[in-house]
Design a protein around this motif. Structure first.
Motif, PDB file in Angstrom:
ATOM      1  N   SER A 241       3.326  17.375  23.901  1.00  0.00           N
ATOM      2  CA  SER A 241       2.688  16.078  24.048  1.00  0.00           C
ATOM      3  C   SER A 241       3.642  15.091  24.702  1.00  0.00           C
ATOM      4  O   SER A 241       4.843  15.081  24.425  1.00  0.00           O
ATOM      5  CB  SER A 241       2.263  15.568  22.666  1.00  0.00           C
ATOM      6  N   GLN A 242       3.081  14.244  25.575  1.00  0.00           N
ATOM      7  CA  GLN A 242       3.879  13.304  26.383  1.00  0.00           C
ATOM      8  C   GLN A 242       4.878  14.090  27.224  1.00  0.00           C
ATOM      9  O   GLN A 242       6.078  13.867  27.225  1.00  0.00           O
ATOM     10  CB  GLN A 242       4.585  12.263  25.506  1.00  0.00           C
ATOM     11  N   GLN A 243       4.328  15.031  27.993  1.00  0.00           N
ATOM     12  CA  GLN A 243       5.139  15.882  28.861  1.00  0.00           C
ATOM     13  C   GLN A 243       5.288  15.222  30.231  1.00  0.00           C
ATOM     14  O   GLN A 243       4.304  14.960  30.919  1.00  0.00           O
ATOM     15  CB  GLN A 243       4.485  17.258  29.010  1.00  0.00           C
ATOM     16  N   LYS A 244       6.525  14.987  30.618  1.00  0.00           N
ATOM     17  CA  LYS A 244       6.790  14.327  31.901  1.00  0.00           C
ATOM     18  C   LYS A 244       7.275  15.305  32.967  1.00  0.00           C
ATOM     19  O   LYS A 244       7.348  14.947  34.151  1.00  0.00           O
ATOM     20  CB  LYS A 244       7.817  13.206  31.702  1.00  0.00           C
ATOM     21  N   ASP A 245       7.616  16.520  32.568  1.00  0.00           N
ATOM     22  CA  ASP A 245       8.104  17.533  33.506  1.00  0.00           C
ATOM     23  C   ASP A 245       6.942  18.431  33.903  1.00  0.00           C
ATOM     24  O   ASP A 245       6.558  19.351  33.180  1.00  0.00           O
ATOM     25  CB  ASP A 245       9.223  18.346  32.847  1.00  0.00           C
TER      26      ASP A 245
ATOM     27  N   ASP B 204       8.241  14.446  24.959  1.00  0.00           N
ATOM     28  CA  ASP B 204       8.748  13.567  23.916  1.00  0.00           C
ATOM     29  C   ASP B 204       8.329  14.040  22.528  1.00  0.00           C
ATOM     30  O   ASP B 204       8.990  13.732  21.533  1.00  0.00           O
ATOM     31  CB  ASP B 204       8.245  12.135  24.132  1.00  0.00           C
ATOM     32  N   TRP B 205       7.217  14.769  22.452  1.00  0.00           N
ATOM     33  CA  TRP B 205       6.711  15.247  21.165  1.00  0.00           C
ATOM     34  C   TRP B 205       6.375  16.731  21.329  1.00  0.00           C
ATOM     35  O   TRP B 205       5.229  17.110  21.530  1.00  0.00           O
ATOM     36  CB  TRP B 205       5.473  14.445  20.751  1.00  0.00           C
ATOM     37  N   PRO B 206       7.390  17.620  21.285  1.00  0.00           N
ATOM     38  CA  PRO B 206       7.156  19.047  21.539  1.00  0.00           C
ATOM     39  C   PRO B 206       6.235  19.663  20.498  1.00  0.00           C
ATOM     40  O   PRO B 206       6.182  19.227  19.345  1.00  0.00           O
ATOM     41  CB  PRO B 206       8.566  19.650  21.447  1.00  0.00           C
ATOM     42  N   LEU B 207       5.520  20.693  20.918  1.00  0.00           N
ATOM     43  CA  LEU B 207       4.611  21.402  20.014  1.00  0.00           C
ATOM     44  C   LEU B 207       4.932  22.892  20.034  1.00  0.00           C
ATOM     45  O   LEU B 207       4.039  23.737  20.067  1.00  0.00           O
ATOM     46  CB  LEU B 207       3.158  21.155  20.423  1.00  0.00           C
ATOM     47  N   SER B 208       6.212  23.208  20.032  1.00  0.00           N
ATOM     48  CA  SER B 208       6.636  24.599  20.133  1.00  0.00           C
ATOM     49  C   SER B 208       6.792  25.226  18.752  1.00  0.00           C
ATOM     50  O   SER B 208       6.719  24.546  17.727  1.00  0.00           O
ATOM     51  CB  SER B 208       7.968  24.666  20.885  1.00  0.00           C
ATOM     52  N   ARG B 209       6.971  26.527  18.716  1.00  0.00           N
ATOM     53  CA  ARG B 209       7.279  27.335  17.543  1.00  0.00           C
ATOM     54  C   ARG B 209       6.096  27.518  16.597  1.00  0.00           C
ATOM     55  O   ARG B 209       5.756  28.641  16.261  1.00  0.00           O
ATOM     56  CB  ARG B 209       8.487  26.769  16.770  1.00  0.00           C
ATOM     57  N   LYS B 210       5.468  26.428  16.151  1.00  0.00           N
ATOM     58  CA  LYS B 210       4.410  26.571  15.156  1.00  0.00           C
ATOM     59  C   LYS B 210       3.166  27.224  15.728  1.00  0.00           C
ATOM     60  O   LYS B 210       2.447  27.934  15.014  1.00  0.00           O
ATOM     61  CB  LYS B 210       4.063  25.203  14.574  1.00  0.00           C
ATOM     62  N   PHE B 211       2.893  26.992  17.010  1.00  0.00           N
ATOM     63  CA  PHE B 211       1.644  27.458  17.607  1.00  0.00           C
ATOM     64  C   PHE B 211       1.930  28.418  18.751  1.00  0.00           C
ATOM     65  O   PHE B 211       2.863  28.232  19.516  1.00  0.00           O
ATOM     66  CB  PHE B 211       0.820  26.282  18.126  1.00  0.00           C
ATOM     67  N   GLY B 212       1.083  29.431  18.875  1.00  0.00           N
ATOM     68  CA  GLY B 212       1.225  30.377  19.964  1.00  0.00           C
ATOM     69  C   GLY B 212       2.070  31.572  19.563  1.00  0.00           C
ATOM     70  O   GLY B 212       2.685  31.621  18.495  1.00  0.00           O
ATOM     71  N   ALA B 213       2.087  32.563  20.443  1.00  0.00           N
ATOM     72  CA  ALA B 213       2.871  33.782  20.220  1.00  0.00           C
ATOM     73  C   ALA B 213       3.374  34.291  21.563  1.00  0.00           C
ATOM     74  O   ALA B 213       2.900  33.872  22.628  1.00  0.00           O
ATOM     75  CB  ALA B 213       2.021  34.844  19.518  1.00  0.00           C
ATOM     76  N   GLN B 214       4.341  35.200  21.496  1.00  0.00           N
ATOM     77  CA  GLN B 214       4.881  35.784  22.712  1.00  0.00           C
ATOM     78  C   GLN B 214       3.777  36.538  23.473  1.00  0.00           C
ATOM     79  O   GLN B 214       2.842  37.063  22.858  1.00  0.00           O
ATOM     80  CB  GLN B 214       6.013  36.756  22.369  1.00  0.00           C
ATOM     81  N   PRO B 215       3.874  36.583  24.802  1.00  0.00           N
ATOM     82  CA  PRO B 215       2.823  37.247  25.586  1.00  0.00           C
ATOM     83  C   PRO B 215       2.519  38.675  25.141  1.00  0.00           C
ATOM     84  O   PRO B 215       1.354  39.103  25.168  1.00  0.00           O
ATOM     85  CB  PRO B 215       3.386  37.204  27.013  1.00  0.00           C
ATOM     86  N   GLU B 216       3.555  39.408  24.705  1.00  0.00           N
ATOM     87  CA  GLU B 216       3.326  40.790  24.276  1.00  0.00           C
ATOM     88  C   GLU B 216       2.434  40.835  23.031  1.00  0.00           C
ATOM     89  O   GLU B 216       1.557  41.718  22.909  1.00  0.00           O
ATOM     90  CB  GLU B 216       4.671  41.470  23.973  1.00  0.00           C
ATOM     91  N   VAL B 217       2.632  39.887  22.125  1.00  0.00           N
ATOM     92  CA  VAL B 217       1.802  39.816  20.920  1.00  0.00           C
ATOM     93  C   VAL B 217       0.379  39.387  21.284  1.00  0.00           C
ATOM     94  O   VAL B 217      -0.602  39.934  20.756  1.00  0.00           O
ATOM     95  CB  VAL B 217       2.428  38.837  19.908  1.00  0.00           C
TER      96      VAL B 217
END
Length: 391
Positions: free
Chosen positions: A193-197, A156-169
């Motif tokens: 956040s609030q991950q149901k899957d 419900d509250w994704p935390l993608s893009r801003k944090f983390g990097a591709q595995p190769e990086v």
């Protein structure tokens, strides 16, 4: 527009006995405010400890930094995820040992890294070359875990893009960290956040395994997985119980690592504090904007800027309770400020009794996480959301 039925049995969120105590406690207090239950926090911690006994729990302080909550978790043996040196100082002042703290923010100033290092912190998160170099210069020899990207689907509250990097990086950053004298310990991720899957954990754990193998080929033995947060609280969408998620996640770890797990860290925040809070608010106005047809509006004395910012995009749907009974209808729900953004639910309409009136109190459940810390300082002159702690 979609109607969202907010008429529900109290027992789904709070016992009738606890609700009666809540009403008695809050009767003479000016709204809006949040009442936080330490007993609920303790129960959530104990349930997670039982469901995942192999994992080290690092409470995400940013979810709710109420001192009574932090003291309770210190006493119960929790570790803590800090996002800033201000949270670091808070925890040290409360008596937490620095070796129970992890600097989990990948975005940090060089002088803040040095400050944390000088205070005894030795576990840091990273996801970029620039941060790795700052860590090497300001926290020499420290343990580092590296955050991979996760797309957050199902949250419900994704935390993608801003944090983390591709595995190769991340692979390159691990090698760099080693050459600069740091101690690469493992991989971290956050499934949103609030991950149901629950299958989102599987995909991330698989990527961790691949990085463990790739770095081992270069002589670096990783031994830690930080699985971040993501475990859900009880909003309006049904979720599984803690042990169900924990059992699935444990099966995924066994699938990729056998019976010999790496060190596992989890960082519950919303899961730990969300269900502990009840926000008490007052109906300021019920407004009909058209003579015929149209939907009535309910304006509360709390809104997006008063702590309910996670209704942005109508992402989180809080359970809202009225003591009035009888026929119900759909409303648009909004906050009190002079900002047109301060509308809580307009697409997902709120169904409440037709006799809801000005001066009524409404009770917003699952508001123990990311509410008072998100509220504005003085927007429109409204003070920050108050909180009270009960047993």
């Amino acid at each position: 527009m979609q109607a969202f039925d907010y008429s529900f049995d109290l027992d789904g969120y709070i016992s009738k006995e606890r609700f009666a105590r809540l009403k008695a406690f809050s009767a003479d207090k000016e709204t809006p405010f949040v009442v936080l239950s330490l007993g609920v926090v303790a129960g959530k911690y104990d349930s997670l400890r039982k469901a995942m006994p192999y994992a080290d729990i690092y409470y995400a302080i940013k979810a709710n930094p109420e001192k009574e909550i932090l003291k309770l978790l210190i006493e119960r043996g929790s570790c803590f995820d800090i996002a800033s040196i201000h949270e670091l100082d808070l925890m040290l002042n409360l008596g937490a040992a620095p070796d129970r703290l992890s600097y989990g923010n990948t975005i940090k100033k060089a002088r803040d890294i040095r400050y944390a290092y000088d205070k005894g912190v030795r576990l840091f998160a990273s996801d970029s070359e620039g941060d790795v170099r700052k860590l090497a210069a300001n926290a020499p020899g420290s343990d580092v875990f590296f955050r991979i990207l996760a797309d957050g689907r199902g949250a419900d509250w994704p935390l993608s893009r801003k944090f983390g990097a591709q595995p190769e990086v991340i692979f390159d950053n691990i090698l760099l960290a080693k050459t600069l004298g740091l101690n690469p310990r493992g991989i971290s991720f956050h499934v949103g956040s609030q991950q149901k899957d629950v299958t989102q954990w599987r995909m991330a754990i698989e990527t961790c395994k691949e990085l463990f193998e790739a770095t081992a080929d270069r002589g670096i033995a990783l031994d830690l997985i930080n699985m971040g947060g993501g475990l859900p609280a009880h909003y309006r969408t049904p979720i599984e119980e803690t042990y169900v998620y924990a059992a699935e996640i444990t099966d995924y770890l066994r699938e990729f690592f056998g019976d010999e797990f790496p060190r596992i860290i989890i960082e519950p925040g919303r899961y730990m504090a969300g269900d502990a809070g009840v926000l008490v608010t007052e109906v300021v106005l019920v407004s009909h904007k058209e003579r015929e047809g149209g939907l009535p509006w309910i304006y509360l004395d709390v809104g997006k800027f008063g702590g309910l910012i996670e209704t942005i995009g109508e992402s989180l749907r809080y359970p809202i309770y009225s003591e009035r009974t009888g026929e119900s209808r759909d409303y648009i729900l909004a906050g009190p400020t002079c900002d047109s953004m301060d509308v809580l639910y307009e697409k997902n309409l709120v169904r409440l009794p037709v006799n809801v009136d000005e001066g009524d109190r409404l009770y917003v459940f699952t508001t123990g996480a990311y509410t008072q810390t998100y509220s504005s300082v003085f927007f429109n002159g409204f003070p920050p959301l108050r909180s009270y702690v009960v047993e």
